[in-house]
Motif scaffolding. Structure first.
Motif, PDB file in Angstrom:
ATOM      1  N   LEU A 244       0.858  -1.330   0.550  1.00 58.11           N
ATOM      2  CA  LEU A 244      -0.159  -0.062  -0.052  1.00 58.11           C
ATOM      3  C   LEU A 244       1.326   1.558   0.108  1.00 58.11           C
ATOM      4  N   VAL A 245       2.094   1.293   0.608  1.00 56.26           N
ATOM      5  CA  VAL A 245       2.588   2.297   0.684  1.00 56.26           C
ATOM      6  C   VAL A 245       3.701   2.639  -0.634  1.00 56.26           C
ATOM      7  N   ASP A 246       3.555   1.615  -0.887  1.00 52.27           N
ATOM      8  CA  ASP A 246       4.540   1.833  -2.182  1.00 52.27           C
ATOM      9  C   ASP A 246       3.525   1.984  -3.392  1.00 52.27           C
ATOM     10  N   ARG A 247       2.438   1.706  -3.193  1.00 48.62           N
ATOM     11  CA  ARG A 247       1.740   2.473  -3.940  1.00 48.62           C
ATOM     12  C   ARG A 247       1.209   3.958  -4.452  1.00 48.62           C
ATOM     13  N   ALA A 248       0.856   3.927  -2.574  1.00 47.80           N
ATOM     14  CA  ALA A 248       1.264   5.556  -2.444  1.00 47.80           C
ATOM     15  C   ALA A 248       2.145   6.399  -3.184  1.00 47.80           C
ATOM     16  N   LEU A 249       3.418   5.413  -2.806  1.00 48.44           N
ATOM     17  CA  LEU A 249       4.137   6.847  -3.219  1.00 48.44           C
ATOM     18  C   LEU A 249       3.847   6.512  -5.022  1.00 48.44           C
ATOM     19  N   GLU A 250       4.096   5.478  -5.660  1.00 50.94           N
ATOM     20  CA  GLU A 250       3.461   5.735  -6.675  1.00 50.94           C
ATOM     21  C   GLU A 250       2.986   6.607  -7.427  1.00 50.94           C
ATOM     22  N   ALA A 251       1.646   6.728  -6.986  1.00 57.28           N
ATOM     23  CA  ALA A 251      -0.047   7.750  -7.190  1.00 57.28           C
ATOM     24  C   ALA A 251       0.849   8.565  -6.862  1.00 57.28           C
ATOM     25  N   ASP A 252       1.357   9.660  -5.547  1.00 53.56           N
ATOM     26  CA  ASP A 252       1.709  10.775  -5.225  1.00 53.56           C
ATOM     27  C   ASP A 252       2.779  11.159  -3.853  1.00 53.56           C
ATOM     28  N   ARG A 254       4.992  12.891  -3.580  1.00 57.54           N
ATOM     29  CA  ARG A 254       6.149  13.715  -2.872  1.00 57.54           C
ATOM     30  C   ARG A 254       4.321  13.981  -1.359  1.00 57.54           C
ATOM     31  N   THR A 255       3.379  14.190  -2.042  1.00 64.31           N
ATOM     32  CA  THR A 255       2.412  14.153  -0.928  1.00 64.31           C
ATOM     33  C   THR A 255       2.914  12.301   0.276  1.00 64.31           C
ATOM     34  N   THR A 256       2.977  11.869  -0.356  1.00 65.28           N
ATOM     35  CA  THR A 256       3.311  10.786   0.573  1.00 65.28           C
ATOM     36  C   THR A 256       4.478  11.321   1.400  1.00 65.28           C
ATOM     37  N   MET A 257       5.752  11.236   0.747  1.00 61.22           N
ATOM     38  CA  MET A 257       6.828  11.992   1.574  1.00 61.22           C
ATOM     39  C   MET A 257       7.210  12.626   2.344  1.00 61.22           C
ATOM     40  N   ALA A 258       5.862  13.722   1.977  1.00 61.90           N
ATOM     41  CA  ALA A 258       5.236  14.883   2.871  1.00 61.90           C
ATOM     42  C   ALA A 258       5.071  14.249   3.945  1.00 61.90           C
ATOM     43  N   PHE A 259       4.123  13.823   4.462  1.00 62.42           N
ATOM     44  CA  PHE A 259       3.397  12.757   5.514  1.00 62.42           C
ATOM     45  C   PHE A 259       4.375  11.636   5.815  1.00 62.42           C
ATOM     46  N   LEU A 260       5.240  11.150   5.685  1.00 62.29           N
ATOM     47  CA  LEU A 260       6.765   9.777   6.129  1.00 62.29           C
ATOM     48  C   LEU A 260       7.450  11.039   6.795  1.00 62.29           C
ATOM     49  N   VAL A 261       8.118  12.108   6.213  1.00 64.67           N
ATOM     50  CA  VAL A 261       8.824  13.021   6.671  1.00 64.67           C
ATOM     51  C   VAL A 261       8.837  13.607   8.045  1.00 64.67           C
ATOM     52  N   ASP A 318      10.238   8.519 -10.425  1.00 64.55           N
ATOM     53  CA  ASP A 318      10.584   6.484 -10.584  1.00 64.55           C
ATOM     54  C   ASP A 318      12.494   6.358  -9.981  1.00 64.55           C
ATOM     55  N   LEU A 319      12.024   5.193  -9.060  1.00 61.76           N
ATOM     56  CA  LEU A 319      13.579   5.514  -8.351  1.00 61.76           C
ATOM     57  C   LEU A 319      14.649   4.591  -8.504  1.00 61.76           C
ATOM     58  N   ASP A 320      14.428   4.026 -10.251  1.00 55.91           N
ATOM     59  CA  ASP A 320      15.675   3.670 -11.093  1.00 55.91           C
ATOM     60  C   ASP A 320      16.625   4.546 -11.089  1.00 55.91           C
ATOM     61  N   ASP A 321      16.374   5.975 -10.847  1.00 55.80           N
ATOM     62  CA  ASP A 321      17.377   7.141 -11.442  1.00 55.80           C
ATOM     63  C   ASP A 321      17.825   6.723 -10.727  1.00 55.80           C
ATOM     64  N   VAL A 322      17.608   6.597  -9.034  1.00 57.16           N
ATOM     65  CA  VAL A 322      18.027   6.942  -8.339  1.00 57.16           C
ATOM     66  C   VAL A 322      19.437   6.076  -7.997  1.00 57.16           C
ATOM     67  N   ASP A 323      19.142   4.681  -8.260  1.00 56.03           N
ATOM     68  CA  ASP A 323      20.673   3.356  -8.848  1.00 56.03           C
ATOM     69  C   ASP A 323      21.580   4.440  -9.004  1.00 56.03           C
TER      70      ASP A 323
END
Length: 331
Positions: A244-252, A254-261, A318-323
């Motif tokens: 669910l967290v992974d899908r939330a990150l894919e969907a939005d 910035r909003t998800t990370m604002a909540f998590l941070v 896209d976290l693929d770019d992070v690697d």
């Protein structure tokens, strides 16, 4: 097994040790270590492949003694990769939990001061990578802060320790474990279960070792129930909440990370609450000075890790770019 395969297994084991060490300490993330090691995408893909269907296929292969079918499931789910990582992570957590248990008994102010510094520095590092330029982002951040701040206090629902709460803690903590920047141990501190679970794990390991040399079985049962409940919760979390967290990150993202941070920032209350709960401890000038001094040490360590490791861009889609950034990063 070839020399290359042996080398890969050793590397994954060492990465697992680093991930376990990071996840066992609030404020540091095993997901961040996975990014630095260049295995984050593979880790997420492997976890996603752990489905009920794969489990049924594996059980059928075992029941019918079908080695080929079982090996096919192992390859499809990248189970050897996950298993090697899991061994390293587990060993590190066992060692760190013993250290934490000792420090919690003998030097609680220093322990939780250190955690406060790690969490504080982690919140600052992560805050550079989020934006509150919309109302939605700001609301998510406020909500995340309030959730963590409230849970970090004396919440009656989280008072005490039982198997149901341990199961819930495992479900939520494992979801944070796979996120870059968010520590599973931090979630346990917020829920007031961190020191209890590290004590239970240390007690289980001691009792199991004693059992091998003729110790009593009943000494293993109580801590074993706690450990099993946590692991069961973690298994359920991997199959549900983590997705669910992974899908939330894919969907939005910035909003998800604002909540998590913001969760990390709100969790700063947790170490202070833990010290306040200790019998015989009061916030005297000496206690506060020790707490602050060790917090500074913790913050400096995390800032150093951030300085000499990598900047993780959580705003990208896209976290693929992070690697690729990690592989080419050179400070």
């Amino acid at each position: 097994m070839t020399d290359d395969a042996n080398g890969l297994s050793l590397r994954m084991f060492l990465v697992g040790l680093c991930m376990g060490t990071a996840d066992a300490v609030p404020g540091v993330s095993g997901g961040t270590i996975a990014l630095l090691a260049g295995i984050y995408d593979r880790l997420i893909d492997a976890i996603t492949d752990l489905t009920p269907d794969a489990a049924v296929r594996a059980l059928r292969a075992v029941a019918s003694l079908d080695a080929g079918g079982l090996w096919a499931v192992v390859e499809d789910t990248d189970a050897l990769f996950l298993g090697t990582l899991a061994v390293g992570i587990s060993l590190a957590i066992v060692v760190i939990s013993r250290i934490v248990h000792y420090a919690e008994v003998t030097h609680p102010v220093a322990l939780f001061g250190f955690f406060f510094g790690l969490i504080f520095a982690s919140a600052l590092v992560l805050s550079r990578q989020i934006s509150l330029d919309t109302r939605r982002h700001a609301i998510a951040a406020v909500a995340g802060f309030l959730v963590a701040f409230t849970l970090s206090g004396d919440v009656e629902l989280l008072a005490g320790h039982n198997l149901a709460l341990t199961f819930f803690a495992g479900t939520v903590a494992i979801s944070a474990t796979i996120l870059p920047g968010i520590s599973g141990a931090l979630i346990l501190v917020v829920l007031g279960q961190y020191t209890y679970l590290t004590e239970a794990l240390s007690g289980f390991v001691d009792a199991a070792l004693a059992l091998a040399t003729g110790g009593a079985v009943d000494r293993v049962l109580d801590p074993a129930a706690t450990v099993v409940a946590f692991l069961a919760g973690a298994a359920v979390g991997l199959l549900t909440v983590a997705r669910l967290v992974d899908r939330a990150l894919e969907a939005d993202r910035r909003t998800t990370m604002a909540f998590l941070v913001a969760l990390v920032a709100g969790a700063l209350r947790a170490p202070v609450t833990e010290v306040s709960r200790r019998e015989g401890l009061a916030w005297t000038t000496d206690v506060l000075a020790q707490f602050v001094a060790v917090a500074v040490v913790g913050a400096v360590i995390l800032f150093a890790l951030d300085r000499y490791a990598v900047d993780i861009d959580v705003d990208t889609g896209d976290l693929d770019d992070v690697d690729a950034d990690v592989a080419g990063h050179d400070r």
